[in-house]
Design an enzyme around this catalytic site. Sequence first.
Site, PDB file in Angstrom:
ATOM      1  N   ASP A   6      -8.361-105.674 -10.110  1.00  0.00           N
ATOM      2  CA  ASP A   6      -9.526-105.220 -10.400  1.00  0.00           C
ATOM      3  C   ASP A   6     -10.270-105.013  -8.922  1.00  0.00           C
ATOM      4  O   ASP A   6     -11.647-104.520  -8.792  1.00  0.00           O
ATOM      5  CB  ASP A   6     -10.020-104.405 -11.767  1.00  0.00           C
ATOM      6  CG  ASP A   6     -10.952-106.038 -11.591  1.00  0.00           C
ATOM      7  OD1 ASP A   6     -10.901-106.915 -11.603  1.00  0.00           O
ATOM      8  OD2 ASP A   6     -11.749-105.989 -12.663  1.00  0.00           O
ATOM      9  N   SER A  19      -9.037-105.418 -15.659  1.00  0.00           N
ATOM     10  CA  SER A  19      -9.121-106.972 -15.243  1.00  0.00           C
ATOM     11  C   SER A  19      -7.746-107.423 -14.650  1.00  0.00           C
ATOM     12  O   SER A  19      -6.895-107.045 -13.904  1.00  0.00           O
ATOM     13  CB  SER A  19      -9.948-107.819 -15.412  1.00  0.00           C
ATOM     14  OG  SER A  19     -10.724-108.607 -14.739  1.00  0.00           O
TER      15      SER A  19
END
EC number: 5.4.2.10
Length: 446
Positions: free
Chosen positions: A242, A101
């Site tokens: 992401d 992420s």
Amino acid sequence: MSRKYFGTDGIRGRVGEYPITPDFMLKLGWAAGMAFRKQGHCRVLVGKDTRISGYMFESALEAGLSAAGADVMLLGPMPTPAIAYLTRTFHAEAGIVISASHNPHDDNGIKFFSGQGTKLPDEVELMIEELLDQPMTVIESGKLGKVSRINDAAGRYIEFCKSSVPSSTSFEGLKLVVDCAHGATYKVAPSVFRELGADVTVLHAQPDGLNINEGCGSTHIESLQAAVLVGHADLGIAFDGDGDRVLMVDHTGAIVDGDELLFIIARDLQEHGKLQGGVVGTLMSNLGLELALKDLDIPFVRAKVGDRYVMAELLEREWLVGGENSGHVVCCNHTTTGDAIIAALQVLMALKRRGETLAQARQALRKCPQVLINVRFGASKVDPLEHPAVKEASAKVTDALAGRGRVLLRKSGTEPLVRVMVEGEDESQVRAHAEALAKLVSEVCV
């Protein structure tokens, strides 16, 4: 039952340090394949963000899944919500995302989606953990899983994103700056906004495997602010690595966070009779969001921090909209997980329908001063949240705020951090309380 490997958002850590190693990923692929194919043959989609280690872990997962008899469909670099969407539309048993992420490139992780495009149920995660502790076996050769690549994955997701906006809506004349964080949105996000008519300037869309989130994206928004001001743009949009978080910058350079975006979307849905229930925030959501929604008679509840908990609360209540101030925004009328591009499109549509700028739209929410301090606790055996001195100090701050603010101490689900948050009406008072609590937490962690 306690978890050995899975955190609040899958498995995450430093590349090369257990369990973020190729041998573990091989075993994880096998364990997941065995869990998913309990009902027979299965198909699993695998996607990743742009960090260099993703290629290594993709190969390891692919081998493990195949050894368990699961067919694998490779998506390549794609936003996390795109993988959830494609898992659902391909009728796969599960989707796997290789990503850490918003973390730097030397971290990586794994998270799973069910066949419905939602976070994996707890019982399936626990089944995978049990299988990880068993010896790995290989299915007979004739039943090994096959591997293929979905070449038009990006195009499918772009069309899905565009379909969330009515065909009669165009963003022609809107001047945007889009920061892709050298991450998974670098191909699809610019195409989505351009194909809907916007004039798009793109930042940080040249991933090299090492530069994801580096001084850019939703965690480093300064360059986007500068680009919006220099380019006289209407607004800026910042994604994380992401593509499941989004923050915005208005034409004055002011940051617009997840709470404000959530309010703009919820208000628009209410005005068009499509809200369905209320809004789900988290323990970290600003008190101002709760009060602004109350003024509109929109119910508001707080879930635990983490988009999986927001999603669970939305599903239980059959509500449509929820999110976190960090920029995770879930629109259940379009998606099954937090989707940064979809959320950004809903905000743009709301602005267009009201004829407002982003700066004007955010004025309806008056945020309370909130100070968040992260305290790293390392290998300390002391649980700072259970320490008597910390509990006593937290209670005293709560009393001092006299019902006009909040104190929240919690551990991060993805990093060795204690997050100290204090919220109230007086910023100097709030900061003093937060700094004192953070200092105390740091001292008891030594």
